[in-house]
Design a protein around this motif. Structure first.
Motif, PDB file in Angstrom:
ATOM      1  N   GLU A   1      26.266  -2.447  -8.347  1.00  0.00           N
ATOM      2  CA  GLU A   1      25.117  -2.794  -9.162  1.00  0.00           C
ATOM      3  C   GLU A   1      23.880  -3.119  -8.343  1.00  0.00           C
ATOM      4  N   GLY A   2      24.013  -3.327  -7.069  1.00  0.00           N
ATOM      5  CA  GLY A   2      22.857  -3.638  -6.241  1.00  0.00           C
ATOM      6  C   GLY A   2      23.041  -4.892  -5.424  1.00  0.00           C
ATOM      7  N   VAL A   3      21.922  -5.454  -4.993  1.00  0.00           N
ATOM      8  CA  VAL A   3      21.939  -6.665  -4.176  1.00  0.00           C
ATOM      9  C   VAL A   3      22.630  -7.793  -4.932  1.00  0.00           C
ATOM     10  N   ALA A   4      23.510  -8.507  -4.244  1.00  0.00           N
ATOM     11  CA  ALA A   4      24.166  -9.664  -4.841  1.00  0.00           C
ATOM     12  C   ALA A   4      23.222 -10.854  -4.722  1.00  0.00           C
ATOM     13  N   LEU A   5      22.619 -11.250  -5.829  1.00  0.00           N
ATOM     14  CA  LEU A   5      21.652 -12.346  -5.813  1.00  0.00           C
ATOM     15  C   LEU A   5      22.395 -13.673  -5.706  1.00  0.00           C
ATOM     16  N   HIS A   6      22.431 -14.208  -4.516  1.00  0.00           N
ATOM     17  CA  HIS A   6      23.172 -15.446  -4.285  1.00  0.00           C
ATOM     18  C   HIS A   6      22.508 -16.244  -3.175  1.00  0.00           C
TER      19      HIS A   6
ATOM     20  N   PHE B   1      28.551 -19.931  -2.971  1.00  0.00           N
ATOM     21  CA  PHE B   1      27.110 -19.780  -3.167  1.00  0.00           C
ATOM     22  C   PHE B   1      26.687 -20.231  -4.555  1.00  0.00           C
ATOM     23  N   ALA B   2      25.387 -20.524  -4.685  1.00  0.00           N
ATOM     24  CA  ALA B   2      24.788 -20.835  -5.978  1.00  0.00           C
ATOM     25  C   ALA B   2      24.233 -19.549  -6.567  1.00  0.00           C
ATOM     26  N   ASN B   3      24.327 -19.418  -7.886  1.00  0.00           N
ATOM     27  CA  ASN B   3      23.919 -18.200  -8.572  1.00  0.00           C
ATOM     28  C   ASN B   3      22.454 -18.238  -8.977  1.00  0.00           C
ATOM     29  N   ALA B   4      21.789 -17.099  -8.879  1.00  0.00           N
ATOM     30  CA  ALA B   4      20.427 -16.984  -9.380  1.00  0.00           C
ATOM     31  C   ALA B   4      20.469 -16.984 -10.906  1.00  0.00           C
ATOM     32  N   TYR B   5      19.528 -17.701 -11.520  1.00  0.00           N
ATOM     33  CA  TYR B   5      19.478 -17.701 -12.984  1.00  0.00           C
ATOM     34  C   TYR B   5      18.026 -17.845 -13.452  1.00  0.00           C
ATOM     35  N   GLY B   6      17.813 -17.603 -14.742  1.00  0.00           N
ATOM     36  CA  GLY B   6      16.484 -17.731 -15.322  1.00  0.00           C
ATOM     37  C   GLY B   6      16.114 -16.492 -16.126  1.00  0.00           C
ATOM     38  N   ASP B   7      15.020 -16.588 -16.858  1.00  0.00           N
ATOM     39  CA  ASP B   7      14.583 -15.493 -17.722  1.00  0.00           C
ATOM     40  C   ASP B   7      14.185 -14.245 -16.943  1.00  0.00           C
ATOM     41  N   ASP B   8      13.824 -14.424 -15.661  1.00  0.00           N
ATOM     42  CA  ASP B   8      13.335 -13.294 -14.866  1.00  0.00           C
ATOM     43  C   ASP B   8      14.396 -12.668 -13.963  1.00  0.00           C
ATOM     44  N   VAL B   9      15.656 -13.056 -14.134  1.00  0.00           N
ATOM     45  CA  VAL B   9      16.692 -12.558 -13.224  1.00  0.00           C
ATOM     46  C   VAL B   9      16.811 -11.037 -13.257  1.00  0.00           C
ATOM     47  N   THR B  10      16.700 -10.448 -14.432  1.00  0.00           N
ATOM     48  CA  THR B  10      16.804  -8.981 -14.523  1.00  0.00           C
ATOM     49  C   THR B  10      15.685  -8.318 -13.729  1.00  0.00           C
ATOM     50  N   ARG B  11      14.469  -8.820 -13.860  1.00  0.00           N
ATOM     51  CA  ARG B  11      13.350  -8.279 -13.104  1.00  0.00           C
ATOM     52  C   ARG B  11      13.525  -8.516 -11.611  1.00  0.00           C
ATOM     53  N   LEU B  12      14.044  -9.688 -11.265  1.00  0.00           N
ATOM     54  CA  LEU B  12      14.298  -9.992  -9.854  1.00  0.00           C
ATOM     55  C   LEU B  12      15.335  -9.038  -9.278  1.00  0.00           C
ATOM     56  N   GLN B  13      16.385  -8.765 -10.057  1.00  0.00           N
ATOM     57  CA  GLN B  13      17.428  -7.845  -9.595  1.00  0.00           C
ATOM     58  C   GLN B  13      16.856  -6.462  -9.336  1.00  0.00           C
ATOM     59  N   GLU B  14      16.021  -5.989 -10.235  1.00  0.00           N
ATOM     60  CA  GLU B  14      15.409  -4.668 -10.070  1.00  0.00           C
ATOM     61  C   GLU B  14      14.519  -4.635  -8.833  1.00  0.00           C
ATOM     62  N   PHE B  15      13.741  -5.691  -8.644  1.00  0.00           N
ATOM     63  CA  PHE B  15      12.860  -5.778  -7.483  1.00  0.00           C
ATOM     64  C   PHE B  15      13.669  -5.813  -6.186  1.00  0.00           C
ATOM     65  N   ALA B  16      14.710  -6.646  -6.154  1.00  0.00           N
ATOM     66  CA  ALA B  16      15.553  -6.765  -4.962  1.00  0.00           C
ATOM     67  C   ALA B  16      16.210  -5.435  -4.616  1.00  0.00           C
ATOM     68  N   ASN B  17      16.700  -4.748  -5.631  1.00  0.00           N
ATOM     69  CA  ASN B  17      17.342  -3.444  -5.401  1.00  0.00           C
ATOM     70  C   ASN B  17      16.366  -2.434  -4.816  1.00  0.00           C
ATOM     71  N   ARG B  18      15.145  -2.396  -5.358  1.00  0.00           N
ATOM     72  CA  ARG B  18      14.161  -1.432  -4.887  1.00  0.00           C
ATOM     73  C   ARG B  18      13.745  -1.716  -3.439  1.00  0.00           C
ATOM     74  N   VAL B  19      13.522  -2.995  -3.135  1.00  0.00           N
ATOM     75  CA  VAL B  19      13.134  -3.349  -1.762  1.00  0.00           C
ATOM     76  C   VAL B  19      14.240  -2.993  -0.778  1.00  0.00           C
TER      77      VAL B  19
ATOM     78  N   ASP C   1       0.814  -1.219   0.000  1.00  0.00           N
ATOM     79  CA  ASP C   1       0.000   0.000   0.000  1.00  0.00           C
ATOM     80  C   ASP C   1       0.846   1.265   0.000  1.00  0.00           C
ATOM     81  N   SER C   2       1.938   1.245   0.787  1.00  0.00           N
ATOM     82  CA  SER C   2       2.763   2.451   0.924  1.00  0.00           C
ATOM     83  C   SER C   2       3.704   2.661  -0.256  1.00  0.00           C
ATOM     84  N   ALA C   3       4.132   1.584  -0.906  1.00  0.00           N
ATOM     85  CA  ALA C   3       5.040   1.697  -2.054  1.00  0.00           C
ATOM     86  C   ALA C   3       4.672   0.659  -3.105  1.00  0.00           C
ATOM     87  N   PRO C   4       3.485   0.770  -3.671  1.00  0.00           N
ATOM     88  CA  PRO C   4       3.007  -0.246  -4.621  1.00  0.00           C
ATOM     89  C   PRO C   4       3.873  -0.393  -5.864  1.00  0.00           C
ATOM     90  N   ASP C   5       4.624   0.668  -6.204  1.00  0.00           N
ATOM     91  CA  ASP C   5       5.478   0.602  -7.386  1.00  0.00           C
ATOM     92  C   ASP C   5       6.631  -0.370  -7.205  1.00  0.00           C
TER      93      ASP C   5
END
Length: 258
Positions: free
Chosen positions: A164-169, A112-130, A79-83
């Motif tokens: 670059e942001g959160v290290a997805l690992h 660590f194991a690396n995050a992978y998949g077609d949605d990794v770019t979107r996940l990175q953006e989401f993780a950074n914003r949160v 509600d406070s940051a729906p974007d």
């Protein structure tokens, strides 16, 4: 001049990844590690129930106003940051083994194991914003000013102005959990940080390391988890619960994702 102490870290913001599909692949990794690396500390192998992506670490309190405020901030996020909330489902998998830049493969502490998949770019953006949102609220420690290490000595990776942001690992091996105290031969031993003193004996904390060179090569392209839907973001309490399924982290609060 007094030394400035790092804040005591109590909780972390994460995306839990403890999925049944991880059980077989991590069991295979465990067997390989114990077979090819004689003497490897078993406690350094992370249980399936602990596998997650860290979005940020928090210096709160155990049951006080800061914890409540951080919890409220997470629960009100839609509600406070729906974007910040993704409009479409995000899937992520885990593939290959890596170490953080600057680490020495022959003296490894964290793998660590690396995050992978077609949605990794979107996940990175989401993780950074949160993560940035909770840094701005004063709950997540901005590790970009601390060389990406928390006060347990772990590389954790969080967004800062110059990276670059959160290290997805997803950490699968971490020798911090196999640390032990060893007696110091002499109180005058140079360069020794003494952590404990009992009677006339002095001790220092030892964090073992291991040679991960062959391990990284062997599992370079191994898929540990096929892409799966990430369904929540959670605030977890540091320190594993001792339960029959191998341990996990206590989830204090969470929000569901599309």
């Amino acid at each position: 001049m007094s030394r400035i102490r790092s804040p005591q870290l109590t909780h972390f913001l994460s995306i839990p990844l403890a999925a049944p599909s991880l059980t077989a692949s991590l069991s295979a990794l465990r067997r390989d590690v114990l077979t090819t690396l004689p003497g490897f500390p078993v406690k350094a192998i992370r249980p399936v129930a602990t596998i997650h992506l860290t979005l940020g670490v928090m210096a709160l309190d155990i049951a006080g106003p800061r914890l409540k405020a951080a919890t409220d901030a997470l629960l009100s996020l839609p509600d406070s940051a729906p974007d910040i909330i993704p409009g479409m489902p995000i899937q992520v998998g885990l593939r290959g083994l890596s170490m953080f830049d600057g680490s020495t493969t022959s003296e490894a502490n964290v793998v660590f194991a690396n995050a992978y998949g077609d949605d990794v770019t979107r996940l990175q953006e989401f993780a950074n914003r949160v993560s940035r949102h909770f840094i701005e609220l004063g709950f997540v420690v901005d590790t970009s000013v601390k060389n990406n290490k928390n006060n347990n000595g772990d590389d954790i990776g969080s967004p800062g102005a110059e990276n670059e942001g959160v290290a997805l690992h997803a950490t699968v091996l971490n020798t911090r959990y196999a640390s032990y105290f060893a007696p110091v031969a002499s109180s005058n031993e140079g360069g020794v940080d003494v952590d404990r003193k009992k009677g006339k004996k002095r001790y220092r904390k030892i964090r073992p390391s291991f040679d991960a060179t062959e391990l990284l090569t062997k599992f370079e392209n191994t898929v540990f988890m096929e892409p799966m839907h990430i369904d929540k973001v959670a605030i977890c309490k540091m320190g594993e619960r001792k339960v029959e399924d191998g341990g996990g982290y206590e989830i204090i609060a969470y929000i569901s994702l599309p």
